[in-house]
Scaffold this motif. Sequence first.
Motif, short mmCIF file in Angstrom:
data_model
loop_
_atom_site.label_atom_id
_atom_site.label_comp_id
_atom_site.label_asym_id
_atom_site.label_seq_id
_atom_site.Cartn_x
_atom_site.Cartn_y
_atom_site.Cartn_z
N ARG A 97 0.85 -1.12 0.07
CA ARG A 97 0.05 -0.11 0.00
C ARG A 97 0.91 0.97 -0.08
NH1 ARG A 97 -3.06 -0.70 4.85
NH2 ARG A 97 -3.36 -2.78 4.11
N VAL A 98 1.98 1.24 0.88
CA VAL A 98 2.93 2.27 0.93
C VAL A 98 3.64 2.29 -0.27
CG1 VAL A 98 4.82 3.32 2.02
CG2 VAL A 98 3.12 2.32 3.30
N LYS A 99 3.98 1.41 -1.00
CA LYS A 99 4.59 1.52 -2.18
C LYS A 99 3.83 2.00 -3.43
CE LYS A 99 5.53 -2.23 -4.25
NZ LYS A 99 6.33 -3.56 -4.57
N THR A 100 2.54 1.80 -3.50
CA THR A 100 1.71 2.34 -4.37
C THR A 100 1.42 3.87 -4.30
OG1 THR A 100 0.58 0.09 -4.51
CG2 THR A 100 -0.61 2.01 -5.55
N ILE A 101 1.40 4.21 -3.08
CA ILE A 101 1.20 5.42 -2.91
C ILE A 101 2.46 6.52 -3.14
CG2 ILE A 101 0.84 7.20 -1.11
CD1 ILE A 101 -0.97 5.53 0.59
N LEU A 102 3.39 5.68 -2.89
CA LEU A 102 4.92 6.37 -3.21
C LEU A 102 5.03 6.34 -4.86
CD1 LEU A 102 7.29 4.88 -0.55
CD2 LEU A 102 6.22 7.24 -0.56
N GLN A 103 4.63 5.28 -5.48
CA GLN A 103 4.71 5.25 -6.90
C GLN A 103 3.78 6.43 -7.56
OE1 GLN A 103 4.00 1.04 -7.23
NE2 GLN A 103 5.49 1.16 -8.64
N MET A 104 2.56 6.57 -7.01
CA MET A 104 1.56 7.48 -7.53
C MET A 104 2.04 8.79 -7.35
SD MET A 104 -1.94 5.97 -5.99
CE MET A 104 -3.18 7.20 -6.80
N ALA A 105 2.85 9.10 -6.15
CA ALA A 105 3.53 10.49 -5.77
C ALA A 105 4.46 10.79 -6.76
CB ALA A 105 3.76 10.49 -4.28
N VAL A 106 5.32 9.65 -7.13
CA VAL A 106 6.43 9.95 -8.19
C VAL A 106 6.01 10.66 -9.34
CG1 VAL A 106 8.18 8.95 -9.59
CG2 VAL A 106 8.00 8.44 -7.08
N VAL A 107 4.62 9.85 -9.91
CA VAL A 107 4.21 10.17 -11.07
C VAL A 107 3.50 11.69 -11.12
CG1 VAL A 107 2.35 9.87 -12.74
CG2 VAL A 107 3.24 7.79 -11.82
N LEU A 108 3.04 12.12 -9.95
CA LEU A 108 2.36 13.37 -9.72
C LEU A 108 3.34 14.48 -9.73
CD1 LEU A 108 -0.51 12.47 -7.20
CD2 LEU A 108 -0.73 13.34 -9.42
N THR A 109 4.72 13.95 -8.87
CA THR A 109 5.58 15.09 -8.60
C THR A 109 6.38 15.27 -9.90
OG1 THR A 109 5.95 14.20 -6.29
CG2 THR A 109 7.40 15.64 -7.45
N TYR A 110 6.76 14.28 -10.66
CA TYR A 110 7.36 14.54 -11.90
C TYR A 110 6.68 15.03 -13.13
CZ TYR A 110 10.90 13.30 -15.44
OH TYR A 110 12.03 13.38 -16.35
N GLY A 111 5.36 14.61 -13.11
CA GLY A 111 4.60 15.09 -14.14
C GLY A 111 3.90 16.47 -14.15
N ALA A 112 3.95 16.94 -12.92
CA ALA A 112 3.17 18.24 -12.63
C ALA A 112 4.51 19.16 -11.97
CB ALA A 112 2.28 18.00 -11.52
N SER A 113 5.48 18.61 -11.58
CA SER A 113 6.52 19.47 -10.92
C SER A 113 6.03 20.21 -9.95
CB SER A 113 6.97 20.71 -12.23
OG SER A 113 7.57 20.05 -13.22
N LEU A 114 5.52 19.52 -8.91
CA LEU A 114 4.90 19.85 -7.70
C LEU A 114 5.11 19.17 -6.59
CD1 LEU A 114 2.90 22.65 -7.51
CD2 LEU A 114 1.03 20.89 -7.41
#
Length: 457
Positions: A97-114
């Motif tokens: 569960r933690v890994k999936t949230i961190l993966q989602m966060a990587v996508v968001l951070t890198y894709g949105a520069s936020l």
Amino acid sequence: MAPVLIPTVEPTAAAPTAGLDHWRSLAISQQPSWQDSSVYADSIRELSSLPPLVFAGEVDVLRERLASAAQGKAFLLQGGDCAETFEGATADRISARVKTILQMAVVLTYGASLPVIKMGRMAGQFAKPRSSNDETRGGVTLPAYRGDMVNGYPFTPETRGHDASRMVKAYHTSASTLNLIRAFTQGGFADLRLVHHWNKGFTANPAHSRYESTAREIDRAVRFMEACGADFEALKRVEFFASHEALLLDYERALTRIDSRTSLPYDTSAHFLWIGERTRDIDSAHIDFLSRVRNPIGVKLGPSTSGADALALIDKLDPNREPGRLTFITRMGAGNIREKLPPLIEKVTASGAQVLWVTDPMHGNTVTSPNGYKTRNFDDVMDEVRGFFEVHQSLGTFPGGIHVEMTGDDVAECLGGADPVDQESFLERYESVCDPRLNHMQSLEMAFLVAGELSKR
């Protein structure tokens, strides 16, 4: 985060607890009928003496992070189980569960520069509101399942009784979960330089391919910066906050402590607490109690919410208009989001209040599948997310976060997705004891959608 179990706040006889028990005199709903008063008294006494689960200082840090999100400088990603179970609190499931949230966060951070604030519906989400107090099967009526903190899921008189000792077990399960999360997020597991290893073991689909491509780009960028002599010590650790619905006020009150630094009350059961759609009446016990603690507070708002309702909640929960204090989590349904959300945002914005707007695209889109399972259509969930962003874009306001029920496991509970889940899959891979969750791949798909919307800002 670093949610450790060393207390930083201690209750004292002279602590200013005035008002913290006023909720007991008010209307209250969705509470258990504890079957043994002596067990209840012993459980409350024990919970009141146990160390806090989170630091008051961590709660203050989260409030600052949420203030940034409300100003459009960060984005909140909140996800986890609909209802945690004691049996499901294993290392493998928590790490997935933690890994999936961190993966989602990587996508968001890198894709949105936020910057992305990472928060789990974890380490406390053991109680659930129910539409009925009872459940009937084959002519037998027993109390409804209200989460492992109250009773058991098996349909027997022994397990369905409301047992207050389960609150103590919920505390200890939450403590072990938080310790494991701390190890994952502070001990190198979440090192961004290892991101390209996280997805191994999952079946390939379009979301997987996009994730692998993003991971390779990040890896290339990190190696370039390392060659330039950059210090990546900060990449080894991430902040990760815990949250749950503050439903059982007996439990929340017993874990409220007075901070020795500020002499103010903190509910140390979690960093962030939210009030559900069923318990947000302005004169209710839930609103009163949570108005008196220093934690950041969320409130679920359904399609029947009026602008006046929203303003009344702000006046009660955030009278000082403190940045980061109040989050509105909208759960409108895909068919309502574009019509019902704009008047609320306009009313709140005109008042001068600065709340954090977050979408919950799950709860307004629950249906029953033809073969009888409680489910959600992934397309509807995604459409509500799109509608949330469209409304904010049209009003010039900031869509500050997303709140989803998800798991890191390969379950089949929500219909659709790029690797389609059909209703026949429910027969073998439907595991939720309450509401349907997005599986790992569906969660990643959503992250790419959100990143794309955020990049349009």
